[in-house]
Design a protein around this motif. Structure first.
Motif, PDB file in Angstrom:
ATOM      1  N   GLY A  34       0.815  -1.214   0.000  1.00 25.75           N
ATOM      2  CA  GLY A  34       0.000   0.000   0.000  1.00 25.75           C
ATOM      3  C   GLY A  34       0.846   1.260   0.000  1.00 25.75           C
ATOM      4  N   ILE A  35       1.933   1.230   0.766  1.00 29.23           N
ATOM      5  CA  ILE A  35       2.832   2.392   0.793  1.00 29.23           C
ATOM      6  C   ILE A  35       3.523   2.562  -0.552  1.00 29.23           C
ATOM      7  CG2 ILE A  35       4.955   3.298   1.824  1.00 29.23           C
ATOM      8  CD1 ILE A  35       3.996   1.970   4.473  1.00 29.23           C
ATOM      9  N   ALA A  36       4.011   1.450  -1.099  1.00 30.32           N
ATOM     10  CA  ALA A  36       4.674   1.528  -2.410  1.00 30.32           C
ATOM     11  C   ALA A  36       3.680   1.940  -3.490  1.00 30.32           C
ATOM     12  CB  ALA A  36       5.301   0.183  -2.751  1.00 30.32           C
ATOM     13  N   GLY A  37       2.468   1.396  -3.431  1.00 30.01           N
ATOM     14  CA  GLY A  37       1.447   1.763  -4.416  1.00 30.01           C
ATOM     15  C   GLY A  37       1.028   3.208  -4.286  1.00 30.01           C
ATOM     16  N   HIS A  38       0.988   3.711  -3.062  1.00 33.26           N
ATOM     17  CA  HIS A  38       0.616   5.111  -2.842  1.00 33.26           C
ATOM     18  C   HIS A  38       1.624   6.046  -3.507  1.00 33.26           C
ATOM     19  CE1 HIS A  38      -1.132   8.567  -0.869  1.00 33.26           C
ATOM     20  NE2 HIS A  38       0.071   8.917  -0.425  1.00 33.26           N
ATOM     21  N   ALA A  39       2.881   5.637  -3.510  1.00 31.46           N
ATOM     22  CA  ALA A  39       3.918   6.475  -4.115  1.00 31.46           C
ATOM     23  C   ALA A  39       3.699   6.655  -5.613  1.00 31.46           C
ATOM     24  CB  ALA A  39       5.295   5.861  -3.855  1.00 31.46           C
ATOM     25  N   VAL A  40       3.060   5.673  -6.251  1.00 29.57           N
ATOM     26  CA  VAL A  40       2.822   5.773  -7.696  1.00 29.57           C
ATOM     27  C   VAL A  40       1.350   5.979  -8.028  1.00 29.57           C
ATOM     28  CG1 VAL A  40       4.872   4.458  -8.327  1.00 29.57           C
ATOM     29  CG2 VAL A  40       2.722   3.261  -7.978  1.00 29.57           C
ATOM     30  N   GLY A  41       0.508   6.189  -7.022  1.00 29.27           N
ATOM     31  CA  GLY A  41      -0.895   6.505  -7.258  1.00 29.27           C
ATOM     32  C   GLY A  41      -1.829   5.313  -7.326  1.00 29.27           C
ATOM     33  N   HIS A  42      -1.397   4.149  -6.889  1.00 26.01           N
ATOM     34  CA  HIS A  42      -2.236   2.953  -6.926  1.00 26.01           C
ATOM     35  C   HIS A  42      -2.208   2.248  -5.576  1.00 26.01           C
ATOM     36  CE1 HIS A  42      -2.791   3.283 -11.234  1.00 26.01           C
ATOM     37  NE2 HIS A  42      -1.478   3.470 -11.356  1.00 26.01           N
ATOM     38  N   THR A  43      -2.711   2.908  -4.563  1.00 23.81           N
ATOM     39  CA  THR A  43      -2.627   2.414  -3.196  1.00 23.81           C
ATOM     40  C   THR A  43      -3.279   1.051  -3.023  1.00 23.81           C
ATOM     41  OG1 THR A  43      -2.676   4.688  -2.410  1.00 23.81           O
ATOM     42  CG2 THR A  43      -3.126   2.982  -0.785  1.00 23.81           C
TER      43      THR A  43
END
Length: 74
Positions: A34-43
């Motif tokens: 979730g943190i990694a996805g949040h960084a690219v806009g796909h939480t």
């Protein structure tokens, strides 16, 4: 608003299909994903992928532990 309602309906439908789930690896993987996805806009996609990967790794570790004490057969 429609998107939020659709996501809620989908989540409730999927929750109905879920049995007794073991969360080994899933929680930690979902947080990291979730943190990694949040960084690219796909939480949420990151959290789902992280959960799947974390669960896979937990299963692999469990298999390794189960077979560690058994002699090799050929």
């Amino acid at each position: 608003m429609r998107k939020m309602i659709a996501c809620t309906v989908l989540a409730l439908a999927l929750a109905g299909f879920a049995g007794a789930a073991e969360a080994k690896g899933c929680i930690k993987g979902a947080v990291v994903g979730g943190i990694a996805g949040h960084a690219v806009g796909h939480t949420f996609a990151g959290a789902a992928a992280g959960c799947a990967i974390g669960r896979h790794q937990a299963n692999k570790r469990q298999r390794d532990r189960d077979t560690a004490g058994q002699p090799a057969t050929r």
